[in-house]
Structure formats: C-alpha cells, structure tokens
Design a protein around this motif. Structure first.
Motif, PDB file in Angstrom:
ATOM      1  N   ARG A  98       8.220   1.120 -11.239  1.00  0.00           N
ATOM      2  CA  ARG A  98       7.103   0.174 -11.266  1.00  0.00           C
ATOM      3  C   ARG A  98       7.141  -0.639  -9.985  1.00  0.00           C
ATOM      4  O   ARG A  98       8.211  -1.047  -9.520  1.00  0.00           O
ATOM      5  CB  ARG A  98       7.232  -0.735 -12.485  1.00  0.00           C
ATOM      6  CG  ARG A  98       5.929  -1.385 -12.925  1.00  0.00           C
ATOM      7  CD  ARG A  98       5.953  -1.731 -14.400  1.00  0.00           C
ATOM      8  NE  ARG A  98       4.596  -2.016 -14.872  1.00  0.00           N
ATOM      9  CZ  ARG A  98       4.219  -3.193 -15.352  1.00  0.00           C
ATOM     10  NH1 ARG A  98       5.084  -4.184 -15.442  1.00  0.00           N
ATOM     11  NH2 ARG A  98       2.986  -3.366 -15.765  1.00  0.00           N
ATOM     12  N   PHE A 101       1.537  -3.125  -5.563  1.00  0.00           N
ATOM     13  CA  PHE A 101       0.818  -2.334  -4.561  1.00  0.00           C
ATOM     14  C   PHE A 101       0.069  -3.261  -3.616  1.00  0.00           C
ATOM     15  O   PHE A 101      -0.572  -4.220  -4.052  1.00  0.00           O
ATOM     16  CB  PHE A 101      -0.172  -1.384  -5.243  1.00  0.00           C
ATOM     17  CG  PHE A 101       0.426  -0.060  -5.611  1.00  0.00           C
ATOM     18  CD1 PHE A 101       0.070   1.098  -4.941  1.00  0.00           C
ATOM     19  CD2 PHE A 101       1.363   0.032  -6.623  1.00  0.00           C
ATOM     20  CE1 PHE A 101       0.639   2.315  -5.264  1.00  0.00           C
ATOM     21  CE2 PHE A 101       1.938   1.239  -6.966  1.00  0.00           C
ATOM     22  CZ  PHE A 101       1.572   2.393  -6.284  1.00  0.00           C
ATOM     23  N   SER A 111      -5.645   1.923  -4.087  1.00  0.00           N
ATOM     24  CA  SER A 111      -4.760   1.051  -4.844  1.00  0.00           C
ATOM     25  C   SER A 111      -5.429   0.552  -6.117  1.00  0.00           C
ATOM     26  O   SER A 111      -4.798   0.442  -7.177  1.00  0.00           O
ATOM     27  CB  SER A 111      -4.309  -0.121  -3.979  1.00  0.00           C
ATOM     28  OG  SER A 111      -3.623   0.331  -2.831  1.00  0.00           O
ATOM     29  N   ALA A 115      -4.005   1.357  -9.821  1.00  0.00           N
ATOM     30  CA  ALA A 115      -3.669   0.298 -10.778  1.00  0.00           C
ATOM     31  C   ALA A 115      -4.382   0.506 -12.109  1.00  0.00           C
ATOM     32  O   ALA A 115      -3.816   0.230 -13.174  1.00  0.00           O
ATOM     33  CB  ALA A 115      -4.019  -1.068 -10.194  1.00  0.00           C
ATOM     34  N   ARG A 121       2.860   1.779 -14.056  1.00  0.00           N
ATOM     35  CA  ARG A 121       3.627   1.868 -12.814  1.00  0.00           C
ATOM     36  C   ARG A 121       3.226   0.787 -11.818  1.00  0.00           C
ATOM     37  O   ARG A 121       3.768   0.735 -10.708  1.00  0.00           O
ATOM     38  CB  ARG A 121       3.465   3.250 -12.182  1.00  0.00           C
ATOM     39  CG  ARG A 121       3.882   4.387 -13.106  1.00  0.00           C
ATOM     40  CD  ARG A 121       4.217   5.647 -12.370  1.00  0.00           C
ATOM     41  NE  ARG A 121       5.475   5.517 -11.628  1.00  0.00           N
ATOM     42  CZ  ARG A 121       6.112   6.538 -11.068  1.00  0.00           C
ATOM     43  NH1 ARG A 121       5.610   7.764 -11.175  1.00  0.00           N
ATOM     44  NH2 ARG A 121       7.232   6.363 -10.411  1.00  0.00           N
ATOM     45  N   THR A 122       2.255  -0.055 -12.195  1.00  0.00           N
ATOM     46  CA  THR A 122       1.731  -1.077 -11.294  1.00  0.00           C
ATOM     47  C   THR A 122       1.976  -2.453 -11.888  1.00  0.00           C
ATOM     48  O   THR A 122       1.410  -2.808 -12.921  1.00  0.00           O
ATOM     49  CB  THR A 122       0.220  -0.888 -11.077  1.00  0.00           C
ATOM     50  OG1 THR A 122      -0.062   0.483 -10.781  1.00  0.00           O
ATOM     51  CG2 THR A 122      -0.274  -1.766  -9.943  1.00  0.00           C
ATOM     52  N   LEU A 125      -1.187  -6.209  -7.912  1.00  0.00           N
ATOM     53  CA  LEU A 125      -2.060  -5.569  -6.931  1.00  0.00           C
ATOM     54  C   LEU A 125      -2.521  -6.595  -5.905  1.00  0.00           C
ATOM     55  O   LEU A 125      -3.020  -7.669  -6.267  1.00  0.00           O
ATOM     56  CB  LEU A 125      -3.278  -4.960  -7.632  1.00  0.00           C
ATOM     57  CG  LEU A 125      -4.375  -4.361  -6.746  1.00  0.00           C
ATOM     58  CD1 LEU A 125      -3.855  -3.154  -5.974  1.00  0.00           C
ATOM     59  CD2 LEU A 125      -5.580  -3.957  -7.592  1.00  0.00           C
TER      60      LEU A 125
END
Length: 450
Positions: A98, A101, A111, A115, A121-122, A125
């Motif tokens: 994780r 970004f 991105s 997201a 995994r994000t 942002l």
C-alpha cells in the motif's frame, strides 16, 4: 545522495525501469507525466533535491513509464490501464502492499484511475497540474480545441529540433528558468524519448477523460496547482476537488506547470505535510474497501429458448456446457472474475475496461464456432463490494446496456469508451437510450470489428 541503482520489474513482456530511495515508514509512488529518465534526473540540479527530500520522509518509488527513459521501448503509447499494470508490477517487485500516490500532469489521470480501481493499495492521493480530460467538450470548457492541440504537438516536437527551438518548447512547460536548467530538461526529454514516441504519447493524452471516475476516489486527496501554471486552467483544480469526496486544493505560489529548484521544494513540503498527516492518522492501516471502480460485463445467448427446443434437452445441456467452458476460459485469459451465472447468462467484473472489451469480443467471436450468438454489454462505474462480489447502480447499468445489445454485438457505455484511450479499440456510435430504472439518457457505442 549517490545515484541509486536502477532495477527492472517485468510487466507482461515489458521491462519497467525503477528506483527506490529512502527508508521512511511508508511508501510513496511517483507517477510522472510526459517523459522521464531515472538516472539523468539525479544529475539535474533543479530536480534532485526534491527527490532527496521526498526520500527523507518515505520510501520513494519512481519508474520510467514504458516507452520512455530506461524502460523498454514499445510501439505506440501505453494506455492508462496498461500504465496501472506497470505501477502494480513495480510495487510488487519492491514489496509495496500500500502506498501514497503522487501523480503529475498526465500522470495525475492515471493516479486517479488507480486510486479508484485499487483502493486497497492506495493510502492517499496527491495530484499536481492535473487535468481529467484533455479536449474541449460542450460540458467541459477547459479543454483544448483540435487546432490548439495540434499546435501544442507541433511545438513539443521542436524538442528534437535545433536547441534554440527546443528551449522555447521546454520553457512553455517549465517556465522561464536559466538556460542551464532548460538545457538539462531538453537533454532529459531527448534521451528519454524520440519524435515518434513523443507524438504517440500526445496521441494517447489527447483521448484522456477520467471525469466519470472522480467520484469513485475514496482515499484522502490533495490537489496541487502552481499559481503560474499556463498549461492547466486554475478552475480545473476546483472542478476536480468538487467531484472527489473530501479533496482539498492548495496553490503553490510561483510554481509553473512543472517546478524546479526552490519551487519544487515548496511542492515537496506540501506533499510531506499532507501525506505525513494521513500516515499519522492511521491511513495505512489495511481495511477492506467497500467500494471500488470496476468494469462489469453481462452476456447472454440470443434465442436460447428456441435453440434448446430445436436441439433437445440433452444436446442443449452439452452445448451450454461448451459455452460455459469457453466463457470461463476467456475470463481467465483476460483477468475477469466470474460473479454469477443465471441459465445461459454470465456476469463478470474486470479491473480494466480494455481487458473487459477484449474478453467480450473474444467471447462473441468464439461462440459462433458453437453455432451460437451472444450479446454483451459493459459499463464502468463505482461498485459496492459485498462478500467478494460487486453490486450497486453501476451493475444495474451494465445489465441494462447488455439488454440493448444486438445479436453478436458488444455494446458499451460512454464511460467505458472514455477510459480506453490509446487502446486501439474502435467504436461506432449507437445513439442514446433510456435504460430501464436508470435516470437520464445514456450514450452507447458498439465495439467495431478489429
């Protein structure tokens, strides 16, 4: 800081060059725009200090997107979907489960899409100099006209011409820096790309449209813009923030579309303040997302009742079994998830619309060898996640789109079409339709034969 070792992650058949610096408590993935070259950037006085500062707060993960820098050269330009695959390949290679970004310029669109598609995994942002769509539309006055975009492409290709013209082209992107700094950027672009590759990249960027994805972003989001950015209108930052829940806008005084030197450090300070705050608030703690961006596919056999009566029960069961085997084989091939089967109809989901289209097209072609015709419908939207399956209004829209499809046709919503920019998939307009139980009129498109 010494230049770090460049390593390679395999994404399909393509080698993606990446570097990792710093050992902070969390990961930060930088998604660049335009053209980069990992090793040359460390030799650029206006850029290296920013990377050093980012590396002091996080484990910084950077990579050259396919076709640029030290990554493998490819024909054409990668789609946003393919670039998401590359980002995941790099994250997997470095053991990053994780990350936050940071997407710059056209990297912001990817991105945003990442997201929304992979919220697990994000963690956070950050986007800067972001544009959710490139070209002007009746409901989007900030985009460029065909003539304006053609002039931009012509200007940027001057990077590969005489150095005086190359400097002018770069200044349009980075502002009025000293010649030494401008020359460093010119060298990076020349060594990290080629005239054909840059033209192909512009071709893909022209088709970017992730507006429909913005409300599906459910992670903490910071939108940065430079006060002197002449490429992306100021109103766009507010437009994006009004559509991403909880997003906020910060303007960096003095920064252009790209930032170097002290201005780049100001940008980094804003990123540090935001991302560190998310980390300290527990933003990296793993939680199962309850909503995710997905592409849903519905298929069903045309005239199945009449065909069953024609061939008889036993033959129909055998034919239906071969139909199911074919669809399941294609779902595995294109990374689709089978969610439900009702009689002769399949319901599946995908993490990328281009894969979903190619799967649907392969299914409709494959079942003809069985003497069958299927219709297929696709839609991309924010879905509720329930016990490993997806539901919600986006699923209902996908089912309604499928009902509008003709025998042998793959029919998609405008959202699907907008998200496959640069894929080479061609569409024919089918006009608008009212979808039962769904408000408004929906523009639909037939996937053209390859």
């Amino acid at each position: 800081m010494d230049i770090p070792e460049t390593q390679y992650a395999k994404s399909g058949d393509v080698n993606i060059a990446y570097q990792v610096t710093g050992d902070g408590p969390f990961d930060l993935v930088f998604i660049p725009g335009y053209v980069t070259h990992l090793e040359i950037q460390w030799r650029m006085a206006g850029m290296a200090p920013a990377f050093e500062r980012l590396s002091s707060i996080a484990r910084l993960i950077r990579f050259d997107k396919r076709g640029t820098g030290m990554s493998d050269r490819v024909s054409g330009a990668p789609t946003l979907e393919t670039r998401m695959d590359d980002a995941r390949a790099v994250m997997d290679a470095v053991g990053s489960r994780r990350a936050a970004f940071y997407g710059l310029s056209e990297g912001a669109a990817m991105s945003i899409l990442f997201a929304a598609t992979y919220p697990e995994r994000t963690a956070a942002l950050v986007v800067r100099s972001a544009f959710p769509r490139t070209m002007r539309a009746p409901d989007y006055p900030w985009g460029m006209t065909e003539e304006e975009y053609a002039r931009v492409v012509e200007r940027d290709l001057q990077i590969f011409g005489p150095r005086a013209r190359a400097r002018e082209a770069v200044r349009a992107l980075v502002g009025n820096l000293e010649d030494e700094a401008i020359d460093a950027v010119v060298d990076e672009y020349r060594l990290g790309s080629s005239p054909g590759a840059l033209k192909a990249l512009h071709g893909m960027n022209k088709e970017i449209d992730v507006r429909a994805v913005l409300p599906a972003v459910r992670v903490p989001t910071l939108i940065l813009r430079g006060s002197e950015d002449t490429v992306v209108p100021a109103d766009l930052a507010r437009y994006i923030s009004s559509r991403i829940p909880g997003a906020r806008v910060v303007e960096v005084a003095g920064a252009s579309h790209l930032a170097f030197g002290k201005l780049a450090l100001r940008v980094v300070d804003e990123i540090k303040r935001f991302v560190t705050g998310v980390w300290e608030a527990g933003g990296w703690e793993e939680a199962e997302p309850d909503r995710v961006l997905a592409t849903v596919l519905f298929t069903d056999i045309v005239g199945s009742t009449a065909r069953a009566a024609e061939v008889g029960d036993r033959a129909w069961r055998g034919l239906l079994g071969r139909h199911h085997e074919l669809i399941r084989r294609e779902l595995v091939r294109f990374r689709g998830a089978e969610l439900d089967v009702a009689g002769d109809g399949f319901f599946a989901s995908f993490d990328g619309p281009a894969r979903a289209i190619r799967c649907a097209r392969s299914i409709t072609a494959g079942v003809r060898d069985l003497g069958l015709e299927v219709r297929a419908g696709l839609h991309t939207g924010e879905c509720e996640v329930m016990d490993g399956k997806v539901g919600g209004i986006a699923v209902h829209i996908g089912a309604r789109v499928a009902r509008e499809a003709k025998p042998g046709e793959v029919l998609v919503s405008s959202t699907v079409k907008d998200l496959v920019a640069g894929s080479g998939i061609r569409f024919e307009e089918r006009g608008t339709a009212e979808l039962k139980g769904v408000p408004g009129e929906w523009r639909l498109y037939t996937v053209a034969e390859s």
